[in-house]
Structures are given as C-alpha cells and as structure tokens.
Design a protein around this motif. Structure first.
Motif, PDB file in Angstrom:
ATOM      1  N   MET A   1       0.827  -1.197   0.000  1.00 35.97           N
ATOM      2  CA  MET A   1       0.000   0.000   0.000  1.00 35.97           C
ATOM      3  C   MET A   1       0.870   1.259   0.000  1.00 35.97           C
ATOM      4  SD  MET A   1      -3.145   0.905   2.444  1.00 35.97           S
ATOM      5  CE  MET A   1      -3.833   2.531   2.594  1.00 35.97           C
ATOM      6  N   GLN A   2       0.452   2.240  -0.780  1.00 34.51           N
ATOM      7  CA  GLN A   2       1.232   3.475  -0.869  1.00 34.51           C
ATOM      8  C   GLN A   2       0.458   4.661  -0.290  1.00 34.51           C
ATOM      9  OE1 GLN A   2       3.230   4.387  -4.476  1.00 34.51           O
ATOM     10  NE2 GLN A   2       4.717   2.820  -3.940  1.00 34.51           N
ATOM     11  N   TYR A   3       1.036   5.242   0.736  1.00 33.81           N
ATOM     12  CA  TYR A   3       0.481   6.457   1.326  1.00 33.81           C
ATOM     13  C   TYR A   3       1.234   7.652   0.772  1.00 33.81           C
ATOM     14  CZ  TYR A   3      -1.639   3.828   5.253  1.00 33.81           C
ATOM     15  OH  TYR A   3      -2.379   2.992   6.039  1.00 33.81           O
ATOM     16  N   ILE A   4       0.505   8.733   0.477  1.00 32.94           N
ATOM     17  CA  ILE A   4       1.196   9.986   0.156  1.00 32.94           C
ATOM     18  C   ILE A   4       0.977  10.952   1.323  1.00 32.94           C
ATOM     19  CG2 ILE A   4      -0.775  10.863  -1.204  1.00 32.94           C
ATOM     20  CD1 ILE A   4       1.304  12.352  -2.947  1.00 32.94           C
ATOM     21  N   PHE A   5       2.047  11.597   1.755  1.00 27.19           N
ATOM     22  CA  PHE A   5       1.991  12.523   2.884  1.00 27.19           C
ATOM     23  C   PHE A   5       2.159  13.949   2.403  1.00 27.19           C
ATOM     24  CE2 PHE A   5       2.970   8.524   4.761  1.00 27.19           C
ATOM     25  CZ  PHE A   5       2.255   8.537   5.948  1.00 27.19           C
ATOM     26  N   ILE A   6       1.164  14.774   2.748  1.00 29.53           N
ATOM     27  CA  ILE A   6       1.244  16.192   2.413  1.00 29.53           C
ATOM     28  C   ILE A   6       1.031  16.999   3.696  1.00 29.53           C
ATOM     29  CG2 ILE A   6       0.622  15.990  -0.026  1.00 29.53           C
ATOM     30  CD1 ILE A   6      -2.276  16.664   0.727  1.00 29.53           C
ATOM     31  N   ALA A   7       1.909  17.970   3.926  1.00 31.29           N
ATOM     32  CA  ALA A   7       1.842  18.788   5.142  1.00 31.29           C
ATOM     33  C   ALA A   7       1.904  20.261   4.769  1.00 31.29           C
ATOM     34  CB  ALA A   7       3.012  18.454   6.067  1.00 31.29           C
ATOM     35  N   ASP A   8       1.312  21.091   5.619  1.00 29.06           N
ATOM     36  CA  ASP A   8       1.478  22.543   5.494  1.00 29.06           C
ATOM     37  C   ASP A   8       1.168  23.065   4.087  1.00 29.06           C
ATOM     38  OD1 ASP A   8       2.583  23.324   8.267  1.00 29.06           O
ATOM     39  OD2 ASP A   8       3.748  21.551   7.713  1.00 29.06           O
ATOM     40  N   ARG A  20      -1.386  16.958  -8.235  1.00 23.88           N
ATOM     41  CA  ARG A  20      -2.592  16.247  -8.665  1.00 23.88           C
ATOM     42  C   ARG A  20      -2.329  14.794  -9.070  1.00 23.88           C
ATOM     43  NH1 ARG A  20      -5.463  19.977 -12.203  1.00 23.88           N
ATOM     44  NH2 ARG A  20      -6.619  20.697 -10.393  1.00 23.88           N
ATOM     45  N   SER A  21      -1.345  14.579  -9.930  1.00 24.88           N
ATOM     46  CA  SER A  21      -1.151  13.198 -10.402  1.00 24.88           C
ATOM     47  C   SER A  21      -0.556  12.312  -9.315  1.00 24.88           C
ATOM     48  CB  SER A  21      -0.321  13.161 -11.686  1.00 24.88           C
ATOM     49  OG  SER A  21       0.919  13.772 -11.481  1.00 24.88           O
ATOM     50  N   ALA A  22       0.322  12.874  -8.486  1.00 24.34           N
ATOM     51  CA  ALA A  22       0.883  12.086  -7.373  1.00 24.34           C
ATOM     52  C   ALA A  22      -0.234  11.672  -6.413  1.00 24.34           C
ATOM     53  CB  ALA A  22       1.943  12.893  -6.644  1.00 24.34           C
ATOM     54  N   LEU A  23      -1.153  12.585  -6.151  1.00 31.43           N
ATOM     55  CA  LEU A  23      -2.270  12.289  -5.243  1.00 31.43           C
ATOM     56  C   LEU A  23      -3.179  11.215  -5.826  1.00 31.43           C
ATOM     57  CD1 LEU A  23      -3.137  15.954  -4.188  1.00 31.43           C
ATOM     58  CD2 LEU A  23      -2.182  14.207  -2.691  1.00 31.43           C
ATOM     59  N   ALA A  24      -3.371  11.277  -7.152  1.00 26.97           N
ATOM     60  CA  ALA A  24      -4.251  10.311  -7.816  1.00 26.97           C
ATOM     61  C   ALA A  24      -3.652   8.903  -7.798  1.00 26.97           C
ATOM     62  CB  ALA A  24      -4.516  10.755  -9.253  1.00 26.97           C
ATOM     63  N   GLU A  25      -2.339   8.818  -7.804  1.00 29.41           N
ATOM     64  CA  GLU A  25      -1.678   7.511  -7.854  1.00 29.41           C
ATOM     65  C   GLU A  25      -1.602   6.813  -6.499  1.00 29.41           C
ATOM     66  OE1 GLU A  25       2.153   8.085  -9.759  1.00 29.41           O
ATOM     67  OE2 GLU A  25       1.117   8.969 -11.480  1.00 29.41           O
ATOM     68  N   ALA A  26      -1.683   7.576  -5.421  1.00 26.60           N
ATOM     69  CA  ALA A  26      -1.524   6.981  -4.083  1.00 26.60           C
ATOM     70  C   ALA A  26      -2.778   6.214  -3.674  1.00 26.60           C
ATOM     71  CB  ALA A  26      -1.225   8.077  -3.072  1.00 26.60           C
ATOM     72  N   ASP A  27      -2.599   5.203  -2.813  1.00 26.32           N
ATOM     73  CA  ASP A  27      -3.750   4.454  -2.301  1.00 26.32           C
ATOM     74  C   ASP A  27      -4.482   5.257  -1.231  1.00 26.32           C
ATOM     75  OD1 ASP A  27      -3.204   2.066  -3.797  1.00 26.32           O
ATOM     76  OD2 ASP A  27      -1.478   1.790  -2.477  1.00 26.32           O
ATOM     77  N   GLN A  28      -3.728   6.025  -0.467  1.00 26.97           N
ATOM     78  CA  GLN A  28      -4.337   6.803   0.618  1.00 26.97           C
ATOM     79  C   GLN A  28      -3.556   8.097   0.802  1.00 26.97           C
ATOM     80  OE1 GLN A  28      -7.135   6.127   2.837  1.00 26.97           O
ATOM     81  NE2 GLN A  28      -6.693   8.283   3.260  1.00 26.97           N
ATOM     82  N   ILE A  29      -4.290   9.185   1.016  1.00 26.72           N
ATOM     83  CA  ILE A  29      -3.661  10.489   1.224  1.00 26.72           C
ATOM     84  C   ILE A  29      -3.721  10.834   2.712  1.00 26.72           C
ATOM     85  CG2 ILE A  29      -3.752  12.949   0.668  1.00 26.72           C
ATOM     86  CD1 ILE A  29      -5.394  12.071  -1.878  1.00 26.72           C
ATOM     87  N   ILE A  30      -2.578  11.214   3.265  1.00 26.56           N
ATOM     88  CA  ILE A  30      -2.539  11.659   4.660  1.00 26.56           C
ATOM     89  C   ILE A  30      -2.142  13.130   4.665  1.00 26.56           C
ATOM     90  CG2 ILE A  30      -1.523  11.343   6.943  1.00 26.56           C
ATOM     91  CD1 ILE A  30      -3.012   8.856   6.092  1.00 26.56           C
ATOM     92  N   PHE A  31      -3.000  13.953   5.288  1.00 22.57           N
ATOM     93  CA  PHE A  31      -2.722  15.380   5.393  1.00 22.57           C
ATOM     94  C   PHE A  31      -2.281  15.689   6.826  1.00 22.57           C
ATOM     95  CE2 PHE A  31      -4.648  19.452   6.741  1.00 22.57           C
ATOM     96  CZ  PHE A  31      -3.683  20.262   6.183  1.00 22.57           C
ATOM     97  N   LEU A  32      -1.132  16.339   6.964  1.00 25.54           N
ATOM     98  CA  LEU A  32      -0.501  16.482   8.284  1.00 25.54           C
ATOM     99  C   LEU A  32      -0.726  17.846   8.953  1.00 25.54           C
ATOM    100  CD1 LEU A  32       2.851  14.645   7.438  1.00 25.54           C
ATOM    101  CD2 LEU A  32       1.023  13.793   8.926  1.00 25.54           C
ATOM    102  N   GLY A  33      -1.725  18.612   8.513  1.00 26.26           N
ATOM    103  CA  GLY A  33      -2.083  19.836   9.217  1.00 26.26           C
ATOM    104  C   GLY A  33      -1.563  21.114   8.582  1.00 26.26           C
TER     105      GLY A  33
END
Ligand code: ZN
Length: 242
Positions: A1-8, A20-33
């Motif tokens: 499973m591939q998580y993408i981490f985006i913060a700030d 956009r494309s990186a987010l579309a490819e990930a299985d789950q998006i984690i937003f860190l605040g």
C-alpha cells in the motif's frame, strides 16, 4: 500500500495543484495539518481537499483560524494572514477544519502536526527536540509536519538518536531502526532553502519512504497574495523557500 503525505498546504493552490497526479496515484492520502494560513486560497484548498479521500489532522494555523489558539503565539505576519483568512473563509469550510482531529493512528503509523508532547506548538527540527516524542511513541513510525523542513530522525537499537534533512528522491528504509520520525516537508511554504513543494510517499510493503520535490509557479501565488494585501514578507519567502 502506498500512502502519500502532504503537510502545510497553507492555502497555496498552485503548489497543491501540482501534486494532482501524485495524489491520484496513491492508495491513501494523509494530510498532516495547516491547510490554511499564509496563502491566498483557503476556500479553494479546503474544497479541493474535501473532494479527495484523505485522512487528515489539524495544524496550529487551522486552529487559530477557528479561534481556538491564541494569536500572540504567532509572528506578526502570520497573525495578519490568520485574520485575513478568518474574514474570507466560508462557514462550510470552517466546519471542515473543525472536524480535523489532533492525531491520527493507522495500523502502520501515527501522525501529529507538531509533536506528541505538544501536538500544535512544539517543533521537532533537531535530535534534542525529538527525545520526548520518541518516549511517547507507541508505534515504530510517526509522521509530523509544522517545521516545513523535510527530515528523518531515528532511534537506534542502543537508544541514541540520529537523523538528517531529506533531499529530493532520497529513500528512507524505516525497517532499519526501532523508531522513526519523518517530516515530508511543506507543500505550500517550504523552508529548507528549496522553493519547490515537498511531499513524500510511504510504501508499507517495502517499508520505504521516498521524499519528492516538485516545481510550481510561485509567481502566481505571490501575485494573488499581493493583491489580497497579505504581508509582503510572506509572498517573498516563497521564492527562496525560507
Ligand atoms: Zn505550517
């Protein structure tokens, strides 16, 4: 499973759109605040995040925009941006910010904006600042944001701490250490001297985290910020990544 981490993200729509494309490819998006604050597009960024299936947590700027964190904790420029955001953000989007929890636990990792000792205020930028959080970790892996600087800090088998800043394309094997803290850097306002948006991908099968940087047209964001009357220091820093 591939998580993408985006913060700030900090209301920077141009940087966010580049992912956009990186987010579309990930299985789950984690937003860190820190979805809002500093940048000119809080409503657009919240609305875009809402359309994505994410798991997210709240940041100190989000909390301040909600009126739930004292303004004098922030720099003068940050305070001005928080007040500006409060004036423009719509009620539905405020409700979304309000729903973001302080912490996140998954099977594979925990996530918090600042630190486990002080989730909204404390920065972890060096080894000494990480010690208390390592003691509070119940999972081997913790993801954080807040400093806008991509880094890894790990606890070795003998309990000592080590770590370093992460470069574009660098891979961290999280199985090599008993406990690991990773910051994927900031999307909307990088602060490590590189103006490119920063994010990371974690592969749970390989136990590998990879840092990524991507160019975006910060001149558009700067122009929007100038037109909105946001402090010049905030738009100028986007060009330097500081
Ligand atoms: Zn932030």
């Amino acid at each position: 499973m591939q998580y993408i981490f985006i913060a700030d993200l900090h209301a920077n729509l141009e940087a966010f759109n580049q992912l956009r494309s990186a987010l579309a490819e990930a299985d789950q998006i984690i937003f860190l605040g820190d979805l809002v604050g500093y940048g000119p597009n809080p409503n657009e960024c919240i609305e875009r995040l809402k359309t994505l299936k994410i798991q997210g947590i709240v940041g100190n700027h989000d909390q301040a925009v909600l009126g739930e964190m004292e303004l004098n904790w922030f720099t003068e420029a940050a305070q001005a941006a928080i007040l500006w955001t409060q004036a423009v953000v719509n009620p539905d989007n405020l409700t979304y910010l309000k729903m973001l929890p302080l912490m996140l636990e998954t099977l594979d990792f925990s996530a918090v904006h600042g630190s486990l000792r002080d989730p909204l205020r404390e920065y972890i930028t060096q080894l000494s600042e990480a010690a208390a959080t390592f003691n509070l970790m119940t999972k081997p892996l913790l993801f954080i944001g807040h400093s806008h600087v991509p880094l890894v800090i790990y606890q070795t088998v003998d309990g000592s701490l080590d770590g370093h800043l992460l470069a574009d394309g660098e891979v961290v094997d999280t199985s090599l250490h008993p406990k690991v803290i990773i910051n994927p850097g900031g999307v909307g306002q990088p602060r490590d001297g590189d103006p490119r948006a920063s994010y990371g991908i974690y592969d749970t099968d390989l136990h590998q985290f990879t840092l990524h940087r991507i160019d975006y047209d910060f001149k558009i964001t700067q122009e929007k910020m100038r037109r909105a009357g946001l402090p010049l220091i905030l738009s100028e820093r986007l060009a330097y990544g500081r």
